[in-house]
Design an enzyme around this catalytic site. Structure first.
Site, PDB file in Angstrom:
ATOM      1  N   GLY A   1       0.662  -1.081  -0.432  1.00  0.00           N
ATOM      2  CA  GLY A   1      -0.285  -0.199  -0.228  1.00  0.00           C
ATOM      3  C   GLY A   1       0.785   1.679   0.112  1.00  0.00           C
TER       4      GLY A   1
ATOM      5  CG  ASP B   1      -1.516   2.276   2.555  1.00  0.00           C
ATOM      6  OD1 ASP B   1      -1.437   1.952   3.979  1.00  0.00           O
ATOM      7  OD2 ASP B   1      -2.061   1.246   1.750  1.00  0.00           O
TER       8      ASP B   1
ATOM      9  CG  ASP C   1      -9.163   1.833   8.273  1.00  0.00           C
ATOM     10  OD1 ASP C   1     -10.004   2.089   8.859  1.00  0.00           O
ATOM     11  OD2 ASP C   1      -9.386   0.381   7.951  1.00  0.00           O
TER      12      ASP C   1
ATOM     13  CE  LYS D   1     -10.957   4.232   5.060  1.00  0.00           C
ATOM     14  NZ  LYS D   1     -11.407   3.030   5.150  1.00  0.00           N
TER      15      LYS D   1
ATOM     16  CG  PHE E   1     -12.828   0.132   0.648  1.00  0.00           C
ATOM     17  CD1 PHE E   1     -11.992   0.014   1.718  1.00  0.00           C
ATOM     18  CD2 PHE E   1     -12.517  -0.039  -0.548  1.00  0.00           C
ATOM     19  CE1 PHE E   1     -10.471  -0.690   1.378  1.00  0.00           C
ATOM     20  CE2 PHE E   1     -11.510  -0.440  -0.992  1.00  0.00           C
ATOM     21  CZ  PHE E   1     -10.554  -1.256   0.271  1.00  0.00           C
TER      22      PHE E   1
ATOM     23  CG  ASP F   1      -4.876  -3.340  -2.689  1.00  0.00           C
ATOM     24  OD1 ASP F   1      -4.983  -2.529  -1.370  1.00  0.00           O
ATOM     25  OD2 ASP F   1      -5.300  -4.382  -2.163  1.00  0.00           O
TER      26      ASP F   1
ATOM     27  NE  ARG G   1      -1.404  -2.901  -4.569  1.00  0.00           N
ATOM     28  CZ  ARG G   1      -1.292  -3.104  -3.048  1.00  0.00           C
ATOM     29  NH1 ARG G   1      -1.944  -1.881  -2.210  1.00  0.00           N
ATOM     30  NH2 ARG G   1      -1.899  -4.264  -2.413  1.00  0.00           N
TER      31      ARG G   1
END
Ligand code: IMP
Ligand code: MG
Length: 194
Positions: free
Chosen positions: A52, A108, A111, A139, A160, A167, A173
């Site tokens: 990522g 990346d 979460d 997030k 999302f 991805d 990506r």
């Protein structure tokens, strides 16, 4: 932004564009300045969470003129799902010695926080001189583990997202910007049927 045109569509599978290529580029430059202000001119070791963080790492590194070393860690991915399940697993670990080194861990997106927590723990076990963390996206609403990154590119809503390294089932990506994947594209069956 008053004088800017609406962003061009990045990909037909996106419901909306969250961040354009230009916005990301500008923010990457300013994160590099923040990192430089914190670390100074000395050498440090970048550890990138692949796949990522590949694009973000590559772009960020080029904005930093310190001597740097690069290593990567691969952690188990969502595998065709849009929510993380259980504990992430390290699939491929470090090759560089990071004892007594200043380390910058790059991912990346932050979460639930499980990945950053797990990998930070593994790195700290190797006794680096220091560890700082940097994520392009945060997030916050989804956090399950109390962890924050030292450098954050953008806070984003609980949607999302794909593009710029991120991805869904290994697709998207290569998009130069970041957008929200359309809900009807968020299941493996859609891929299986083409
Ligand atoms: P965490 O362990 O729940 O914090 O998840 C972090 C990892 O999940 C990241 O390294 C990403 O690979 C992946 N991830 C989380 N949210 C998204 C998203 O919206 N799109 C794509 N990948 C995501
Ligand atoms: Mg992923």
């Amino acid at each position: 932004m008053p004088n800017s045109k609406p962003p061009a569509p990045l990909h037909p599978d996106l419901a909306e564009v969250l961040l354009t290529e230009a916005q990301i580029k500008a923010r990457v430059k300013s994160i590099a300045r923040e990192i430089k202000a914190a670390i100074g001119d000395s050498e440090f070791t970048i550890i990138s969470l692949i796949n990522g963080a590949v694009m973000f790492t590559a772009d960020l590194m080029r904005e930093i003129d310190n001597p740097v070393r690069l290593d990567c860690i691969r952690v188990s991915s969502y595998g065709g799902k849009t929510k993380s399940i259980g504990t992430p697993q390290v699939i491929h670990s470090l090759t560089l010695d990071i004892a007594q080194r200043d380390v910058l861990l790059i991912d990346d997106i932050l979460d639930t926080g499980k990945t950053l927590k797990l990998v930070s723990g593994l790195i700290l076990d190797l006794k680096p001189a220091s560890l700082r963390t940097c994520v392009l996206l945060d997030k916050k609403a989804r956090r399950e583990v109390p962890i924050e990154a030292d450098f954050v590119g953008f806070e984003i809503p609980d949607k999302f997202v794909v593009g710029y390294g991120l991805d869904y089932a290994e697709r998207y990506r290569n998009l130069p910007g970041i957008g929200v994947l359309r809900p009807d594209k968020q299941n493996s069956a859609a891929w299986a049927s083409g």
